[in-house]
Design a protein around this motif. Structure first.
Motif, PDB file in Angstrom:
ATOM      1  N   PHE A 161       1.513   7.613  -6.259  1.00 34.69           N
ATOM      2  CA  PHE A 161       0.601   7.538  -7.198  1.00 34.69           C
ATOM      3  C   PHE A 161       0.774   9.424  -6.862  1.00 34.69           C
ATOM      4  O   PHE A 161       0.271   9.948  -8.462  1.00 34.69           O
ATOM      5  CB  PHE A 161      -0.730   7.796  -5.940  1.00 34.69           C
ATOM      6  CG  PHE A 161      -1.499   8.509  -5.911  1.00 34.69           C
ATOM      7  CD1 PHE A 161      -2.443   8.974  -7.572  1.00 34.69           C
ATOM      8  CD2 PHE A 161      -2.251   9.151  -5.350  1.00 34.69           C
ATOM      9  CE1 PHE A 161      -3.198   9.728  -7.619  1.00 34.69           C
ATOM     10  CE2 PHE A 161      -3.524  10.018  -5.300  1.00 34.69           C
ATOM     11  CZ  PHE A 161      -3.599  10.074  -6.891  1.00 34.69           C
ATOM     12  N   GLU A 162       1.530   9.925  -6.126  1.00 31.16           N
ATOM     13  CA  GLU A 162       2.173  10.624  -6.402  1.00 31.16           C
ATOM     14  C   GLU A 162       3.088  10.899  -7.586  1.00 31.16           C
ATOM     15  O   GLU A 162       3.076  12.136  -8.478  1.00 31.16           O
ATOM     16  CB  GLU A 162       3.374  11.128  -5.103  1.00 31.16           C
ATOM     17  CG  GLU A 162       4.355  12.880  -5.478  1.00 31.16           C
ATOM     18  CD  GLU A 162       5.454  12.700  -5.512  1.00 31.16           C
ATOM     19  OE1 GLU A 162       6.081  13.891  -5.054  1.00 31.16           O
ATOM     20  OE2 GLU A 162       5.854  11.688  -5.464  1.00 31.16           O
ATOM     21  N   VAL A 200       0.702  -1.154  -0.127  1.00 26.34           N
ATOM     22  CA  VAL A 200       0.311  -0.185   0.181  1.00 26.34           C
ATOM     23  C   VAL A 200       0.764   0.819  -0.041  1.00 26.34           C
ATOM     24  O   VAL A 200       0.640   2.003  -0.464  1.00 26.34           O
ATOM     25  CB  VAL A 200      -0.579   0.022   1.215  1.00 26.34           C
ATOM     26  CG1 VAL A 200      -1.722   1.280   1.313  1.00 26.34           C
ATOM     27  CG2 VAL A 200      -1.610  -0.730   1.077  1.00 26.34           C
ATOM     28  N   SER A 201       1.667   1.037   0.949  1.00 26.12           N
ATOM     29  CA  SER A 201       2.613   2.578   1.101  1.00 26.12           C
ATOM     30  C   SER A 201       3.332   2.981  -0.588  1.00 26.12           C
ATOM     31  O   SER A 201       3.355   3.283  -0.933  1.00 26.12           O
ATOM     32  CB  SER A 201       4.020   2.256   1.806  1.00 26.12           C
ATOM     33  OG  SER A 201       5.113   2.392   1.690  1.00 26.12           O
ATOM     34  N   VAL A 258      -0.742  14.710   0.820  1.00 24.63           N
ATOM     35  CA  VAL A 258      -1.087  13.511   1.421  1.00 24.63           C
ATOM     36  C   VAL A 258      -1.113  12.127   1.380  1.00 24.63           C
ATOM     37  O   VAL A 258      -1.420  10.991   2.814  1.00 24.63           O
ATOM     38  CB  VAL A 258      -2.821  14.167   0.867  1.00 24.63           C
ATOM     39  CG1 VAL A 258      -3.662  12.746   1.420  1.00 24.63           C
ATOM     40  CG2 VAL A 258      -3.328  14.827   0.893  1.00 24.63           C
ATOM     41  N   SER A 259      -0.490  11.980   0.639  1.00 22.87           N
ATOM     42  CA  SER A 259       0.315  10.359   0.472  1.00 22.87           C
ATOM     43  C   SER A 259       0.986   9.905   1.280  1.00 22.87           C
ATOM     44  O   SER A 259       1.513   8.864   2.022  1.00 22.87           O
ATOM     45  CB  SER A 259       0.821   9.537  -1.215  1.00 22.87           C
ATOM     46  OG  SER A 259       1.934   9.943  -0.984  1.00 22.87           O
ATOM     47  N   GLY A 260       1.832  11.049   2.031  1.00 22.02           N
ATOM     48  CA  GLY A 260       3.145  10.618   2.881  1.00 22.02           C
ATOM     49  C   GLY A 260       2.568  10.347   4.507  1.00 22.02           C
ATOM     50  O   GLY A 260       2.492   9.800   4.876  1.00 22.02           O
ATOM     51  N   GLN A 261       1.329  11.142   4.716  1.00 22.30           N
ATOM     52  CA  GLN A 261       0.818  11.226   5.723  1.00 22.30           C
ATOM     53  C   GLN A 261      -0.031   9.290   5.751  1.00 22.30           C
ATOM     54  O   GLN A 261      -0.310   9.066   6.719  1.00 22.30           O
ATOM     55  CB  GLN A 261      -0.459  12.103   5.740  1.00 22.30           C
ATOM     56  CG  GLN A 261      -0.450  13.622   6.223  1.00 22.30           C
ATOM     57  CD  GLN A 261       0.412  13.896   6.984  1.00 22.30           C
ATOM     58  OE1 GLN A 261       0.623  13.083   8.160  1.00 22.30           O
ATOM     59  NE2 GLN A 261       1.873  13.943   7.550  1.00 22.30           N
ATOM     60  N   LEU A 262      -0.510   8.829   4.502  1.00 24.67           N
ATOM     61  CA  LEU A 262      -1.706   7.623   4.352  1.00 24.67           C
ATOM     62  C   LEU A 262      -0.433   6.624   4.480  1.00 24.67           C
ATOM     63  O   LEU A 262      -0.788   5.581   5.334  1.00 24.67           O
ATOM     64  CB  LEU A 262      -2.335   7.583   3.368  1.00 24.67           C
ATOM     65  CG  LEU A 262      -3.639   8.791   3.207  1.00 24.67           C
ATOM     66  CD1 LEU A 262      -3.770   8.796   1.744  1.00 24.67           C
ATOM     67  CD2 LEU A 262      -4.655   8.277   4.355  1.00 24.67           C
TER      68      LEU A 262
END
Ligand SMILES: Nc1ncnc2c1ncn2[C@@H]1O[C@H](COP(=O)(O)OP(=O)(O)OP(=O)(O)O)[C@@H](O)[C@H]1O
Ligand SMILES: [Mg+2]
Lengths: 294, 270, 285
Positions: C218-219, C211-212, C269-273
């Motif tokens: 995604f970025e 997932v990570s 956002v993706s970093g936080q997730l």
């Protein structure tokens, strides 16, 4: 043999089972919520990206037939029946492939030099000044985020069509990507040698040269080699916007439906990239091995 | 009855287990002792068929374990539960699902893949956990448990297999004194009350002496001692562990005598 | 300082000859490699036409162009709206492509992982095909998909998907190979088959890592998606290329600014997730 488990009476089992179900249920809600979010995002995206499954299903047969078509000569025979005809443009393509490799090489070297200098200015532990560090970091971020092809488009206007624009685009992107990685390497060094040299009265560049550099060299080289492989792949499409390399022949072949030319050029690119991939990863593993021995 | 006939296992040129022949009658609690690298783990893993012998046969009743394949092999593994030093649980699964892995052979794969356990199966798992005082934690993730708790989950997994034999490879090596006692008592209980054969690798001679019916000593892959615990004199033990004559067995804590085994320390963890 | 500490250099050299020599030889090799690299650089620069005299003039023009780009300006609100919807389309392309690629790469990754697939032949072929997919650039895939499903963002999403199958397949299979084999052993030792071992022993453990990685890509895919418009595969790339070609430089810089901001936002956002999924210390590698 009797079972080693004495089944609990129902009265005792019920609460245990209920407690377990309750804990599973809360987790399940959590999962469902996440799945729902993803699903909503996907539906919205599908609408925005004009995804149409019927259209895909109607056309999907064209994907394999396109791929098969790529491997057919003008006369409809498979390409391997006449390799000379398939690779009719080999001398020209090899020259362009060579140009692509040189572009990737120069772009990587220039980018590495830039990133090398910037990394010492951007690393939190050795940076000479804070505002300089901030500026360098933002600069790297911009270089890294703006796609190479966009730089290439702009540079083609400034420098005219040809490889110079492509090389500079690759170099700038490399500065951004490696600047960040190199800075992380520098941030992970052992600071004692650096402090020792500074305590001895030496200047900042000298301290970097003898205190920091020796610790970072093998990582730098390893990242640079990795980047070279990536850059070969991206210089191969610089020609799409007129910035040199084999890309210009590739896009022309695709646009004008010279099917067998497309596959021939792609085969050449794939072979080149795999060879370089193998070579660089070999060298990188040896470097890492060397580093661990010391 | 478990019978090993000339079992040998080589890694490259090295013989980790060398011509081991043993007969273990049903219902015995056998302790396997010997210094590190003697081949104890390799031996147990071969019985479960996690490793194949290079030579020799292993028989259970009339079945030749070494010849089993496919479903029959999985059936044997289901009958022959294994407990590991490092517990070998799936850390991110909850306790109950880990225990359910003990039913893996009996539940149809399609149902198991979807975690669709029947109420009977859940009841069985919870009862097994409860007998180890772990049922409250059924919903917790395995990697959030303490070592002793994890090992109890592993034992519960072994129990729901309803095995004929349990192999335990240093089940207490990473546990504190209190959990050591809990785990060893559980194995003893399973052995004495249900007549399940237990073969247990141990590093602590004191535990081996007090819990086991029989001790098998290994050195360099061979069986060099096989008798009742009382026959394991200090001299024999010194020999087995390759100590000098002057060293007393009880004074070599890391190998021979974990803190927990010393009288007076037994309750230190509680 | 001669005299203070008498050193019989020859004797030292005799006793530690390997030290003196090896050091020398390593240094020589390094110098030789550096010299060859430099020579190749000079040759390449000449060959690529850097000395044709266009460089200086080009640099001047580049400065001029940069000046003309400032300040960023979309011209009017209609353009802002146009660009925003194209940017959303870009993000949509990236999201769809990334997720579809992840879904398709997962089974391939298991086929390519040493600890799951015992057959060397299967492993070899799945690896080779993943490598082949990876060595073709996303733009080429975009062109191919444009030929199949026509111009538009759908082709872009498919291009991102195809290109990422190769990357994800490789990364996923590496994550799977790095997984602890103890849980699988625990399940197998209890009579569970291969599928159960993978389902309960490997998947739960590697899932957060995967997932990570997907979030991370995604970025970077949003960046790629912002250029595939150049070949007609949807997104903001079309307007960007158009603005550059027609020398609408202030618009160009405005679009670039929009891309920068949205990529930074997605990165955040993706970093936080990712932190939420794998914890602060887990870094994608
Ligand atoms: N997979 C393997 N490959 C190569 N050698 C192995 C392998 N497994 C075990 N060995 C070797 O076989 C020998 C016996 O190992 P084993 O793990 O059975 O010893 P042990 O008695 O269980 O030791 P310990 O008490 O430390 O667990 C050792 O020398 C070990 O190095
Ligand atoms: Mg062992």
């Amino acid at each position: 043999m009797s079972s080693p488990i004495a089944l609990l009476p129902d009265a005792q089992l019920r609460p245990l089972l209920d407690a377990y179900e309750a804990s599973v249920r809360s987790r399940r809600w959590h999962t469902l919520l996440i799945l729902a979010c993803v699903a909503v995002a996907m539906v919205l995206s599908s609408i925005s990206a004009e995804v149409s499954i019927p259209k895909l299903l109607d056309n999907i047969h064209r994907f394999p037939s396109y791929i098969i078509r790529l491997f057919q000569l003008e006369n409809g025979r498979p390409v391997w029946t006449d390799v000379a005809e398939w690779f009719w443009g080999l001398p020209r393509w090899l020259r362009l492939l060579g140009e692509t490799l040189l572009m990737a090489y120069v772009g990587t070297v220039l980018g590495v030099i830039g990133a090398f200098v910037l990394s010492f200015l951007a690393a939190a532990n050795v940076a000479p000044s804070r505002w300089l560090r901030w500026t360098v970091r933002r600069f790297c971020e911009i270089c890294r985020t703006v796609p190479e092809l966009v730089f290439a488009l702009v540079f083609v206007i400034a420098f005219g069509l040809g490889p110079v624009a492509g090389v500079l685009a690759v170099a700038i992107h490399t500065v951004g990507a490696l600047g960040k990685l190199f800075a992380e390497v520098v941030e992970n060094i052992d600071m004692k040698p650096v402090e020792g040299i500074i305590a001895g009265g030496s200047s900042w560049p000298v301290a970097m040269r003898f205190g920091a550099l020796p610790q970072t060299m093998s990582n730098f080289v390893s990242y640079a080699l990795l980047r070279f492989e990536i850059n070969v792949r991206s210089t191969a499409v610089m020609g799409f916007v007129g910035a040199g390399g084999i890309g210009q022949d590739l896009i022309e072949a695709i646009r004008k439906f010279y099917y067998s030319d497309v596959s021939a050029i792609l085969v050449l690119i794939i072979i080149t990239v795999s060879v370089i991939d193998t070579l660089t990863s070999h060298v990188r593993h040896r470097l890492i091995g060397l580093q661990e021995k010391h | 009855m478990l019978r090993l006939e000339g079992v040998t296992k080589s890694f490259g040129g090295k013989r980790a287990v060398d011509q081991v022949s043993l007969v273990v009658p049903t219902g015995q609690l056998v302790g396997v002792i010997g210094r590190s690298g003697a081949g104890k783990s390799t031996l147990l893993r071969m019985i479960n068929r996690l490793g194949d012998p290079t030579q020799g046969r292993i028989l259970f009743g009339d079945t030749d374990i070494t010849q089993l394949k496919g479903r029959a092999l999985r059936q044997w593994r289901a009958r022959c539960a294994m407990i590991f030093q490092q517990f070998n649980l799936a850390g991110r699964l909850d306790v109950l699902n880990n225990v359910m892995m003990g039913r893996a052979f009996h539940v149809p794969t399609s149902r198991a893949l979807l975690k669709l356990w029947s109420d009977d199966e859940k009841a069985q798992a919870l009862s097994a956990l409860e007998s180890l005082d772990m049922a409250r934690l059924a919903g917790q993730r395995a990697d959030t448990l303490s070592g002793g708790q994890q090992q109890r989950v592993a034992i519960a997994r072994a129990l729901v297999q309803e095995p004929d034999i349990i192999l335990a490879d240093e089940p207490i090596a990473s546990l504190d004194p209190r959990n050591t006692k809990v785990v060893m008592d559980a194995l003893l209980h399973i052995n004495k009350h249900f007549g399940i054969t237990v073969v247990c690798n141990l590093h602590s001679l004191d535990l081996a002496r007090s819990y086991c019916d029989r001790l098998v000593g290994m050195a360099a892959g061979r069986v060099v001692f096989d008798d009742v615990p009382a026959a394991l004199t200090d001299a024999v033990a010194r020999d087995l562990y390759g100590l000098e004559a002057g060293e007393v067995v009880g004074e070599a804590p890391p190998v021979l005598m974990p803190v927990g085994a010393r009288p007076g320390f037994a309750l230190a963890g509680s | 300082m001669p005299g203070h500490f008498p050193v019989d250099l020859d004797a030292v050299r005799g006793r530690h000859s390997e030290h003196f020599q090896r050091f020398g030889r390593r240094r020589q090799t390094a110098l030789a490699i550096a010299a060859a690299a430099f020579a190749l650089l000079i040759f390449a620069i000449g060959e690529l036409g850097f000395f044709d005299g266009k460089l200086l003039a080009g640099l001047g023009r580049l400065a001029e162009i940069t000046g003309l780009m400032l300040p960023p300006d979309p011209k009017d609100w209609a353009h802002v709206r146009l660009f925003s919807s194209a940017l959303l389309e870009t993000i949509a392309i990236s999201l769809l492509g990334t997720l579809a690629a992840a879904a398709l790469a997962l089974p391939l990754a298991f086929l390519a992982a040493r600890n799951v697939t015992a057959q060397r032949v299967v492993r070899f072929f799945s690896r080779r095909s993943l490598d082949t997919i990876r060595s073709v650039d996303i733009l080429v895939w975009a062109l191919i998909w444009v030929n199949v499903v026509g111009l538009g963002p759908f082709a872009g999403a498919l291009a991102i998907m195809t290109a990422d199958i190769g990357t994800f397949g490789k990364l996923f299979s590496e994550a799977i190979e790095a997984a602890d084999r103890k849980p699988v052993e625990g399940i197998v030792s209890a009579g569970g088959g291969k599928f159960l071992g993978v389902r309960f022993g490997i998947i739960p453990e590697v899932f957060p890592v995967l997932v990570s990685q997907v979030l991370y890509f995604f970025e970077s895919n949003t960046r790629s998606a912002s250029i595939i418009g150049i070949v007609g595969a949807g997104g903001i790339g079309l307007y960007l290329a158009e603005a550059i070609r027609t020398l609408e430089l202030q618009q160009t810089s405005f679009i670039i600014l929009m891309i920068l901001v949205s990529v930074a936002l997605i990165d955040y956002v993706s970093g936080q997730l990712r932190f939420a999924v794998i914890g602060r210390r887990g870094v994608v590698s």
